[in-house]
Motif scaffolding. Structure first.
Motif, PDB file in Angstrom:
ATOM      1  N   CYS A  73       0.443  -1.202  -0.009  1.00 11.02           N
ATOM      2  CA  CYS A  73       0.296   0.145  -0.102  1.00 11.02           C
ATOM      3  C   CYS A  73       0.722   1.938  -0.112  1.00 11.02           C
ATOM      4  O   CYS A  73       0.839   2.464  -0.577  1.00 11.02           O
ATOM      5  CB  CYS A  73      -1.041   0.065   1.205  1.00 11.02           C
ATOM      6  SG  CYS A  73      -2.439  -1.010   1.421  1.00 11.02           S
ATOM      7  N   LEU A  74       1.737   1.484   0.571  1.00 10.95           N
ATOM      8  CA  LEU A  74       2.515   2.385   0.652  1.00 10.95           C
ATOM      9  C   LEU A  74       3.470   2.432  -0.647  1.00 10.95           C
ATOM     10  O   LEU A  74       3.693   3.988  -1.355  1.00 10.95           O
ATOM     11  CB  LEU A  74       3.920   2.464   1.944  1.00 10.95           C
ATOM     12  CG  LEU A  74       3.403   2.332   3.486  1.00 10.95           C
ATOM     13  CD1 LEU A  74       4.852   1.582   4.141  1.00 10.95           C
ATOM     14  CD2 LEU A  74       3.274   3.609   3.151  1.00 10.95           C
ATOM     15  N   LEU A  75       4.113   1.344  -1.347  1.00  7.19           N
ATOM     16  CA  LEU A  75       5.157   1.541  -2.894  1.00  7.19           C
ATOM     17  C   LEU A  75       3.943   2.324  -3.381  1.00  7.19           C
ATOM     18  O   LEU A  75       3.710   3.293  -4.696  1.00  7.19           O
ATOM     19  CB  LEU A  75       4.520  -0.195  -2.684  1.00  7.19           C
ATOM     20  CG  LEU A  75       5.905   0.004  -4.124  1.00  7.19           C
ATOM     21  CD1 LEU A  75       7.451   0.419  -3.890  1.00  7.19           C
ATOM     22  CD2 LEU A  75       6.181  -1.403  -4.424  1.00  7.19           C
ATOM     23  N   ALA A  76       2.261   1.806  -3.598  1.00  7.07           N
ATOM     24  CA  ALA A  76       1.544   2.064  -4.619  1.00  7.07           C
ATOM     25  C   ALA A  76       0.419   3.572  -3.897  1.00  7.07           C
ATOM     26  O   ALA A  76       0.862   4.325  -5.486  1.00  7.07           O
ATOM     27  CB  ALA A  76       0.050   0.664  -4.513  1.00  7.07           C
ATOM     28  N   GLY A  77       0.964   3.857  -2.498  1.00  8.07           N
ATOM     29  CA  GLY A  77       0.404   5.038  -2.471  1.00  8.07           C
ATOM     30  C   GLY A  77       1.788   6.154  -2.492  1.00  8.07           C
ATOM     31  O   GLY A  77       0.804   6.982  -3.555  1.00  8.07           O
ATOM     32  N   TYR A  78       2.581   5.666  -2.747  1.00  8.16           N
ATOM     33  CA  TYR A  78       3.622   6.982  -3.199  1.00  8.16           C
ATOM     34  C   TYR A  78       3.765   6.860  -4.511  1.00  8.16           C
ATOM     35  O   TYR A  78       4.033   8.286  -4.984  1.00  8.16           O
ATOM     36  CB  TYR A  78       5.328   6.859  -2.628  1.00  8.16           C
ATOM     37  CG  TYR A  78       5.689   7.030  -1.441  1.00  8.16           C
ATOM     38  CD1 TYR A  78       5.316   8.291  -0.850  1.00  8.16           C
ATOM     39  CD2 TYR A  78       6.020   5.340  -0.028  1.00  8.16           C
ATOM     40  CE1 TYR A  78       5.394   8.525   0.817  1.00  8.16           C
ATOM     41  CE2 TYR A  78       5.926   6.170   1.209  1.00  8.16           C
ATOM     42  CZ  TYR A  78       5.983   7.576   1.728  1.00  8.16           C
ATOM     43  OH  TYR A  78       6.361   7.897   2.933  1.00  8.16           O
ATOM     44  N   PHE A  79       3.488   5.723  -5.091  1.00  3.51           N
ATOM     45  CA  PHE A  79       4.078   6.030  -7.044  1.00  3.51           C
ATOM     46  C   PHE A  79       2.985   6.401  -7.704  1.00  3.51           C
ATOM     47  O   PHE A  79       3.253   7.738  -8.070  1.00  3.51           O
ATOM     48  CB  PHE A  79       4.048   4.695  -7.046  1.00  3.51           C
ATOM     49  CG  PHE A  79       3.706   4.639  -8.890  1.00  3.51           C
ATOM     50  CD1 PHE A  79       4.469   4.370  -9.423  1.00  3.51           C
ATOM     51  CD2 PHE A  79       2.633   4.703  -9.140  1.00  3.51           C
ATOM     52  CE1 PHE A  79       4.654   4.323 -11.065  1.00  3.51           C
ATOM     53  CE2 PHE A  79       2.549   4.195 -10.829  1.00  3.51           C
ATOM     54  CZ  PHE A  79       3.756   4.102 -11.459  1.00  3.51           C
TER      55      PHE A  79
END
Length: 209
Positions: A73-79
């Motif tokens: 979720c962090l990876l997708a959110g930052y992206f």
């Protein structure tokens, strides 16, 4: 700012993924399940994911310190956030969007770095089962396996060990002066050198352990 435009599609999809996972987690909790816990338990069954280059990547992303679903979720959110902000700034200045073939890889790399550092910050705040938690000083005296290629004094490599609760921990191991470790060696952790580095020696009881 035109948010719902074609050039923002990859980043909107990433943010939608975060919302979907959040909704699924809430639904799973209503049925007494913990979705991220199920995913972590499934990943633990694959030893190939905890060693070599793949293991180093997962360790860099803080998988093991924080739930893997939170990392996703962090990876997708930052992206999604980086992509939308950059496209907004670019179109504001030049009146045309930036090619996503160029921007998307840059945003992904930036997201990986952001996840690495923010994961370290939020890890202590994520609730854990106190009955199965052990302090890092408790690693001393445990038997670990070297998963990196090699290590010498002052040049540690990655290792892992499984505690009495079945949880896998990753750390950096290095031998005493004049000794060396290679991949697959079983070693005894004898001293904590820093937050993540530990001094170890080759298994002194190879016929027993």
């Amino acid at each position: 700012m035109y948010l719902f435009t074609e050039y923002n599609s990859p980043y909107l999809f990433a943010l939608s993924f975060v919302l979907l996972i959040g909704a699924l987690e809430i639904i799973s909790l209503t049925f007494g399940h913990f979705l991220s816990g199920v995913l972590d338990a499934h990943l633990d069954n694959y030893d190939s994911l905890s060693s070599g280059n793949i293991g180093q990547v997962l360790h860099f992303l803080n998988i093991g310190r924080i739930p893997s679903l939170v990392v996703l979720c962090l990876l997708a959110g930052y992206f999604g956030l980086f992509g939308i902000l950059v496209q907004h700034g670019w179109t504001t200045l030049l009146q045309a969007p930036l090619s996503n073939l160029l921007l998307a890889p840059v945003c992904f790399i930036a997201s990986v770095i952001a996840v690495h550092y923010s994961g370290k910050i939020i890890a202590p705040w994520i609730p854990r089962d106190e009955s199965t938690a052990i302090a890092e000083d408790d690693y001393i005296g445990c038997m670990a396996m070297v998963t990196g290629h090699s290590a010498m004094a002052g040049m540690p490599c990655e290792g892992k060990f499984t505690d009495k609760f079945g949880q896998i921990h990753y750390l950096l191991l290095e031998p005493e002066e004049g000794h060396a470790f290679k991949k697959g060696d079983r070693v005894l952790i004898i001293y904590r050198l820093s937050a993540t580095r530990y001094l170890a020696e080759l298994n002194p009881w190879p016929n027993i352990l």
